[in-house]
Design an enzyme around this catalytic site. Structure first.
Site, short mmCIF file in Angstrom:
data_model
loop_
_atom_site.label_atom_id
_atom_site.label_comp_id
_atom_site.label_asym_id
_atom_site.label_seq_id
_atom_site.Cartn_x
_atom_site.Cartn_y
_atom_site.Cartn_z
CG ASP A 64 -0.29 0.05 2.53
OD1 ASP A 64 1.06 -0.23 2.56
OD2 ASP A 64 -0.84 -0.03 3.56
CG HIS A 265 20.32 6.73 -19.15
ND1 HIS A 265 19.34 6.74 -20.09
CD2 HIS A 265 20.93 7.76 -19.52
CE1 HIS A 265 19.21 7.99 -20.51
NE2 HIS A 265 20.27 8.69 -20.12
CG ASP A 282 24.10 12.55 -16.32
OD1 ASP A 282 23.66 13.59 -15.85
OD2 ASP A 282 24.10 12.33 -17.51
CG ASP A 293 20.97 16.66 -17.49
OD1 ASP A 293 21.96 16.19 -16.78
OD2 ASP A 293 20.53 16.31 -18.26
CG HIS A 372 25.25 10.46 -25.82
ND1 HIS A 372 25.49 11.82 -25.55
CD2 HIS A 372 26.14 9.81 -25.21
CE1 HIS A 372 26.65 11.85 -24.76
NE2 HIS A 372 26.90 10.76 -24.51
CG HIS A 376 18.70 17.08 -22.99
ND1 HIS A 376 18.14 17.75 -21.96
CD2 HIS A 376 19.57 16.17 -22.57
CE1 HIS A 376 18.82 17.20 -20.85
NE2 HIS A 376 19.90 16.47 -21.12
CG HIS A 383 15.53 14.20 -21.43
ND1 HIS A 383 15.73 12.76 -21.89
CD2 HIS A 383 16.99 14.65 -21.10
CE1 HIS A 383 17.09 12.50 -21.65
NE2 HIS A 383 17.47 13.59 -21.20
CD GLU A 410 23.74 15.74 -22.06
OE1 GLU A 410 24.13 14.40 -21.56
OE2 GLU A 410 22.66 15.87 -22.42
CE1 TYR A 414 30.01 8.18 -22.01
CE2 TYR A 414 29.61 8.49 -24.20
CZ TYR A 414 29.45 9.03 -23.05
OH TYR A 414 28.73 10.13 -22.74
NE ARG A 432 26.63 12.22 -19.87
CZ ARG A 432 26.73 10.62 -19.56
NH1 ARG A 432 27.19 9.85 -20.26
NH2 ARG A 432 26.07 10.38 -18.51
CD GLU A 434 23.99 17.00 -18.90
OE1 GLU A 434 24.41 15.69 -18.35
OE2 GLU A 434 23.23 16.83 -19.66
MN LIG Z 1 21.51 15.58 -20.03
#
Ligand SMILES: [Mn+2]
Length: 470
Positions: A64, A265, A282, A293, A372, A376, A383, A410, A414, A432, A434
């Site tokens: 619940d 991710h 990230d 972000d 990628h 964005h 996003h 960003e 890799y 990365r 960003e």
């Molecule tokens: Mn991002």
């Protein structure tokens, strides 16, 4: 407390110390202004146009228990109301253009879950008229069935969407002529485009989210030297941002070392740190419903290896080039093209890709390591909403940048462990960087520029944690 005490605050609460943002929210005038803009759009569509806006449904977790409730971003943008089950009706023809339908008060539930708005709270939140369910259901149905055009703004509530569609466009054969004069419109693009251009108070809130996130990133970098597991580093970010007033993260923290730095991710954040690895985090905190972000990459040991540093420098160069073209009138996609050319050429220089630079770039083999896009929109959602197309049907990414847009930049590289064609010394390095960029009339402002990107500065912060260990 948040509903009762904070909903009616007249402006962003400034009483907190400057580094603390607990309970901050945008002023009621912001939400009223957004409703006024939507009502003006409804008027343009002609008389008899009504917008119906639905809140986020509660999400079951198990048993619940439910997930911590967070309002739908479109609903929040138009109402500022943080309560589940609420429905807003906007009707430009009415002398009560903003009607808010809410849950009924319930003393025994409120003893568990905290205060509910009720109709009184809905009126204080700016509604011209308020009703509570279940009685409000009939008002909703008749508002929808009386309208000639119904604009539905509903992102995540399928049951509600089906109900409204069925009211507007009933199934089966129906000779009631009025049925066929009703039109159903999806209002989400309209709100999405409104949300794309940030107002000054939104930029101010985004800056708070960014500042809190910067503190979190610095804490995470410093915690790395003492950490045994990725989770301790993620925890330093999350604990720090929560302590500074971020009730939510804008998205689940991505915090991985070595091979995990190559998983875009990476959701687990629970592996033992490899000492010589890079750490990629990230992570963005949400403050007053707006999220940062930000990504940084640092060496677990406090010093980049030669190979790590080479990839880092390359990503930094690509990011600088992409940030430099964040200016009004430039295409959203331009930064990507520039960054990918730099990364492709750099991978040839490092011997990771082989051949003539122009041929390699044309061939696109670099995309195996870049994976990628690099930008964005950013705002209420990580996003954020708004089209990337210059006009409907046009190619994506051709949208021209305008003052008030906020976007991430960003790029990353890799080199996964299974890249057998690459010299082993490069494997398991993911980098990365960003940052969060506001487009201004003059060019841009990097909202996250206070978080160092220069490799020496990043190393120095990690080493501060090492010294603190002694
Ligand atoms: Mn991002």
């Amino acid at each position: 407390m948040r509903l009762a005490a904070l909903l009616f605050a007249p402006a962003i609460l400034m009483a907190q110390p400057s580094t603390s943002h607990h309970g901050v929210r945008l002023p009621g005038s912001f939400f009223a202004g957004n409703r006024a803009r939507l009502l003006a759009e409804l008027r343009k569509l002609g008389p008899g146009t009504v917008a119906v806006v639905k809140s986020m449904p509660e999400q079951a977790r198990n048993g619940d228990s439910t997930h911590l409730y967070r309002q739908d971003s479109d609903f929040y943008y138009l109402t500022g109301v943080e309560e589940q089950e609420a429905v807003a009706i906007l009707d430009a023809d009415s002398d009560q253009p903003y009607r808010l339908l809410v849950r009924a008060r319930n003393a025994s539930r409120e003893a568990y879950d905290g205060p509910r708005l009720g109709t009184e709270g809905a009126l204080k939140a700016g509604a011209d008229h308020a009703e509570s369910f279940p009685g409000a259901e009939q008002s909703l149905k008749s508002a929808v069935q009386r309208a000639r055009r119904v604009m539905l703004i509903c992102n995540f509530d399928d049951d509600f969407r089906r109900k409204v569609i069925d009211w507007v466009l009933p199934q089966g054969s129906d000779n009631n002529h009025a049925t066929y004069q009703r039109t159903l419109l999806d209002g989400r693009n309209l709100i999405g485009e409104m949300r794309l251009i940030k107002q000054p108070v939104e930029v101010e809130m985004l800056q708070r989210a960014v500042d809190v996130s910067i503190a979190g990133h610095l804490a995470a970098m410093r915690a790395t030297a003492r950490a045994v597991n990725e989770g301790e580093v993620a925890g330093a970010f999350e604990g720090t941002t929560r302590g500074l007033g971020a009730r939510f993260l804008g998205y689940d923290t991505i915090a991985g070392a070595g091979r995990n730095s190559c998983i875009l991710h990476y959701p687990f954040n629970d592996q033992v740190l490899e000492k010589g690895a890079v750490f990629l985090m990230d992570a963005g905190a949400e403050v007053g419903y707006y999220t940062a972000d930000i990504t940084r990459t640092w060496p677990v040991s406090g010093s980049f290896s030669k190979e790590q540093r080479a990839l880092y420098d390359l990503v930094l160069k690509a990011q600088d080039a992409a940030i430099a073209v964040c200016r009004p009138g430039r295409k959203h996609h331009e930064g990507y093209d520039l960054a990918m050319r730099i990364l492709s050429d750099g991978l040839v220089d490092l011997g990771i890709l082989k051949g003539d630079k122009a041929e390699v770039y044309k061939g696109g083999t670099w995309s195996r390591f870049t994976l990628h896009g690099i930008s964005h929109w950013l705002g209420l959602d990580v996003h954020d909403t708004g089209s990337y197309h210059r006009e409907p049907g046009a190619k994506g990414g051709q949208r021209l940048l305008e003052p008030g847009m906020v976007l991430t930049v960003e790029p990353g590289l890799y080199i996964p462990k299974d890249a057998k064609e690459v010299d082993a010394k490069w494997l398991g390095i993911g980098v990365r960087l960003e940052d969060d960029i506001l487009i201004t009339p003059e060019g841009h402002r990097n909202l996250s520029e206070k978080l160092p990107r220069k490799p020496e500065a990043v190393e120095a912060i990690v080493k501060e944690g090492l010294r603190a260990k002694k």
